[in-house]
Design a protein around this motif. Structure first.
Motif, mmCIF file in Angstrom:
data_model
loop_
_atom_site.group_PDB
_atom_site.id
_atom_site.type_symbol
_atom_site.label_atom_id
_atom_site.label_comp_id
_atom_site.label_asym_id
_atom_site.label_seq_id
_atom_site.Cartn_x
_atom_site.Cartn_y
_atom_site.Cartn_z
ATOM 1 N N LYS A 113 33.448 34.064 8.293
ATOM 2 C CA LYS A 113 32.239 33.452 7.888
ATOM 3 C C LYS A 113 30.748 34.243 8.040
ATOM 4 O O LYS A 113 30.438 34.780 9.471
ATOM 5 C CB LYS A 113 31.649 32.018 8.415
ATOM 6 N N SER A 114 29.941 34.545 7.108
ATOM 7 C CA SER A 114 28.719 35.326 7.346
ATOM 8 C C SER A 114 27.472 34.686 6.913
ATOM 9 O O SER A 114 27.495 33.986 5.614
ATOM 10 C CB SER A 114 28.648 36.667 6.592
ATOM 11 N N VAL A 115 26.631 34.592 7.804
ATOM 12 C CA VAL A 115 25.342 33.622 7.491
ATOM 13 C C VAL A 115 24.126 34.574 7.924
ATOM 14 O O VAL A 115 24.155 35.448 8.856
ATOM 15 C CB VAL A 115 25.033 32.549 8.332
ATOM 16 N N SER A 116 23.137 34.703 6.975
ATOM 17 C CA SER A 116 22.128 35.594 7.604
ATOM 18 C C SER A 116 21.473 35.486 8.734
ATOM 19 O O SER A 116 21.261 34.446 9.391
ATOM 20 C CB SER A 116 20.749 35.389 6.457
ATOM 21 N N GLN A 130 28.945 37.709 12.197
ATOM 22 C CA GLN A 130 30.086 37.029 11.535
ATOM 23 C C GLN A 130 31.172 36.704 12.533
ATOM 24 O O GLN A 130 31.185 37.135 13.634
ATOM 25 C CB GLN A 130 30.738 38.114 10.803
ATOM 26 N N SER A 176 34.045 25.541 9.036
ATOM 27 C CA SER A 176 33.022 26.657 9.333
ATOM 28 C C SER A 176 33.032 26.798 10.813
ATOM 29 O O SER A 176 32.175 27.315 11.528
ATOM 30 C CB SER A 176 31.897 26.380 8.859
#
Length: 257
Positions: free
Chosen positions: A26-29, A33, A113
């Protein structure tokens, strides 16, 4: 204060989108990660099931995209196919409809997540709720503002919805106050955060419960109606904004110490 628990069985719902693999990144701004996925969630709760009475339910949207259904069936008590409109909240609301008339019990609403790191957490979370009936919902991550808004420097502390521990009775109160389960029928991701995730916390606070968040260090921070509605920046003792930005292991379920 919350109503007394009547059933010892902890009701767990894990929501998943059918197109995800069992393990994923999962990559979130602005957030590191991390590894996550349904396989880790099933491992987590099946491990807890060895010591505590759990019912593990999985809701899957776009279930026809799911290529791992046999694995999921072997590691859960039940699978429900749900609409993708509302995303996680489609699964949460569907599960609520199944359990709303049952005896009051603890409920966990979660998605996939959650950080893959496995912790022995559930006993400590349940014990905290037992010791603190003023808490309506307990989470493991928070944000202090509505990011997508024209109001500058707004202060709207809320629990993030990838893991929430509450009870059937609290959810019944939320739905009665709101007229429906928050987040139903919303496709837009940012609107869903506002009208699902944030609204859920707002409603719990309006019902005069406190919210509790388990910090990365294992300590619990409680906040209540006055903190929320008085815009009391001085009363807030934690990081402002999305706590995941400063977390070493974002979206991890931490045990209480």
């Amino acid at each position: 204060m919350r109503q007394t628990i009547q059933s010892p069985t902890i009701l767990v719902n894990i929501h998943e989108w059918g197109g995800y693999p069992l393990k994923r990144k999962k990559s979130v701004s602005s957030i590191p990660q991390f590894e996550c996925g349904l396989q880790y969630q099933l491992q987590r709760f099946n491990y807890a099931k060895k010591r505590l009475p759990l019912l593990i339910n999985v809701t899957i949207s776009d279930i026809e995209k799911c290529s791992d259904i046999d694995y999921i069936k072997k590691n859960t008590d039940n699978i429900d196919s749900v609409d993708n409109k509302g995303m996680d909240f489609s699964g949460y609301s569907s599960f609520y409809e199944k359990i709303k008339d049952k005896e009051n019990a603890y409920v966990i609403l979660s998605n996939t997540s959650v950080n893959a790191i496995q912790e022995d957490f559930l006993d400590s979370h349940i014990q905290y709720m037992e010791d603190h009936p003023e808490v309506g919902m307990l989470g493991v991550s928070y944000c202090t503002k509505i990011i997508q808004t024209f109001v500058r420097n707004n202060f709207t502390p809320h629990l993030q919805s990838f893991y929430i521990l509450t009870t059937i009775d609290v959810l019944r109160e939320v739905v009665k106050l709101n007229g429906e389960f928050p987040g139903i029928g919303i496709n837009h991701k940012l609107l869903l955060i506002r009208n699902g995730e944030i609204k859920l916390s707002t409603l719990v606070l309006k019902l005069n419960y406190n919210l509790a968040v388990v910090q990365e260090n294992g300590k619990v921070y409680q906040f209540g109606r006055n903190t929320f509605f008085d815009n009391s920046f001085n009363a807030w003792k934690l990081h402002f904004g999305d706590v995941r930005v400063i977390s070493k292991k974002p979206n991890r379920i931490n045990p209480i110490v």
